[in-house]
Design a protein around this motif. Structure first.
Motif, mmCIF file in Angstrom:
data_model
loop_
_atom_site.group_PDB
_atom_site.id
_atom_site.type_symbol
_atom_site.label_atom_id
_atom_site.label_comp_id
_atom_site.label_asym_id
_atom_site.label_seq_id
_atom_site.Cartn_x
_atom_site.Cartn_y
_atom_site.Cartn_z
ATOM 1 N N SER A 97 -33.415 -58.453 53.116
ATOM 2 C CA SER A 97 -34.790 -59.045 51.595
ATOM 3 C C SER A 97 -35.811 -57.808 52.086
ATOM 4 N N ALA A 101 -35.298 -56.603 47.584
ATOM 5 C CA ALA A 101 -36.808 -56.897 46.617
ATOM 6 C C ALA A 101 -36.831 -54.693 46.500
ATOM 7 N N CYS A 102 -36.515 -53.890 46.939
ATOM 8 C CA CYS A 102 -36.699 -52.572 46.684
ATOM 9 C C CYS A 102 -36.010 -52.310 44.990
ATOM 10 N N THR A 105 -37.207 -54.504 42.458
ATOM 11 C CA THR A 105 -38.807 -53.626 42.046
ATOM 12 C C THR A 105 -38.575 -52.853 41.026
ATOM 13 N N THR A 225 -43.583 -57.929 41.335
ATOM 14 C CA THR A 225 -41.954 -58.706 41.254
ATOM 15 C C THR A 225 -41.812 -58.354 43.378
ATOM 16 N N PHE A 226 -41.913 -58.100 43.981
ATOM 17 C CA PHE A 226 -41.928 -57.233 45.460
ATOM 18 C C PHE A 226 -42.176 -58.140 45.728
ATOM 19 N N THR A 229 -39.608 -61.776 45.520
ATOM 20 C CA THR A 229 -38.618 -61.042 45.394
ATOM 21 C C THR A 229 -38.262 -61.561 47.128
ATOM 22 N N TRP A 230 -39.133 -60.989 47.459
ATOM 23 C CA TRP A 230 -39.547 -61.464 48.708
ATOM 24 C C TRP A 230 -39.187 -62.830 49.592
ATOM 25 N N ASN A 231 -40.120 -63.092 48.517
ATOM 26 C CA ASN A 231 -40.324 -64.398 49.214
ATOM 27 C C ASN A 231 -38.780 -65.787 48.313
ATOM 28 N N ASP A 232 -38.077 -64.896 47.380
ATOM 29 C CA ASP A 232 -37.013 -65.822 46.642
ATOM 30 C C ASP A 232 -36.470 -66.413 47.902
ATOM 31 N N THR A 246 -31.258 -63.255 53.777
ATOM 32 C CA THR A 246 -32.167 -62.733 53.436
ATOM 33 C C THR A 246 -32.722 -63.181 54.580
ATOM 34 N N VAL A 276 -44.452 -57.835 54.382
ATOM 35 C CA VAL A 276 -45.305 -58.024 52.673
ATOM 36 C C VAL A 276 -46.555 -57.135 52.963
#
Length: 298
Positions: A97, A101-102, A105, A225-226, A229-232, A246, A276
């Motif tokens: 993840s 995410a990075c 982003t 965005t971070f 993406t992390w919570n997707d 993830t 997060v």
């Protein structure tokens, strides 16, 4: 003879404060008890879900399922975290993840700033049509493109690999529109014209002028965005397997059984939430400070 000294002339702000003190009224910038009560209530409302996650992660499933569940943290936090790490590949999921995410982003912020600058300040044929098409893609539900996207991923032999999650998210229509609106307000045309007179190219203007001006907007877009993406969950569970997940995909396999163990699920959720919170704690002040600085300069 004694000379009488004239009283010192006070500024309008001091006179206003003195007048407010005589009349018993508060200054417009001074918060009263009602404002503090509202702020405290709002803070408690937003903090309570995280606190309840901590309580659930530190209790047993029986305690959480009782008619009167405990409202304070218990002694089983580290035991539940260990169980969550054993039941799912949380460590691998955290690394995956973080990479996804990075990378997403960075790609979204860079591509959105470039496209936003082009749509906001450059003049070229078909600019309005391209912008309308870009914004129009936001109206299409992402679920409609899952099957064609998965077919493309399979043909590229990227299924169950991190690039299958990274590549479809490197460009964001919302990010382009967001940076365009920000640069229209924050970037004066005079700066670009002066750079053109000095012989600067579009790339040099972007590097030397646009990036410093767009830093507050880039910080906000990067944070949004971070977190997104992390919570997707939807696309990673389609493109990745349980062996290379993830965080959100790994949490799905926690607490499974005849009776779901809510305490283990809460422990895994707490592990997935902490990164997060750390990122927001490190960058939150810079984001707010950058927004205020951009507002003052504007």
């Amino acid at each position: 003879m004694l000379q009488l000294q004239k009283p010192a002339r006070r500024s309008p702000g001091a006179r206003g404060a003195a007048a407010a003190a005589r009349t018993g009224r508060r200054s417009p910038l001074q918060g009263g008890p009602l404002a503090y009560a509202v702020l405290i209530g709002a803070t408690a409302l937003f903090v309570f879900p995280f606190y309840w996650t901590l309580v659930g992660a530190s209790r047993t499933n029986a305690e959480m399922s009782s008619a009167s569940p405990a409202l304070t943290p218990g002694p089983n936090l580290f035991h539940n975290i260990g169980e969550a790490l054993q039941q799912a590949a949380i460590g691998t999921a955290l690394v995956n993840s973080l990479i996804v995410a990075c990378t997403v982003t960075l790609g979204v912020v860079l591509s959105s700033t470039l496209a936003g600058f082009a749509f906001a300040k450059l003049r070229f044929r078909g600019r309005g049509l391209l912008l309308a098409l870009t914004v129009g893609t936001m109206m299409i539900p992402p679920q409609l493109g899952v099957i064609p996207l998965f077919m493309v991923i399979v043909k590229m032999d990227l299924q169950n690999k991190l690039p299958s999650v990274i590549l479809p998210s490197l460009v964001s229509a919302f990010g382009v529109f967001f940076m365009r609106q920000f640069l229209i307000q924050a970037l004066p045309d005079e700066l670009i014209e002066a750079a053109r007179v000095d012989g600067a190219s579009s790339l040099r203007i972007f590097r030397s002028i646009v990036l410093p001006v767009a830093r507050p907007g880039m910080a906000v877009l990067g944070m949004l965005t971070f977190m997104a993406t992390w919570n997707d969950f939807f696309w990673p569970i389609v493109a990745l397997s349980s062996q290379n997940p993830t965080v959100q995909v790994a949490l799905r396999s926690l607490g499974q059984g005849y009776v779901q163990d809510q305490s283990i699920v809460m422990a895994g959720t707490l592990i997935g939430t902490l990164p997060v919170l750390v990122v927001f704690a490190l960058l939150g002040r810079q984001i707010v400070g950058g927004i205020m600085q951009g507002a003052v300069k504007g």
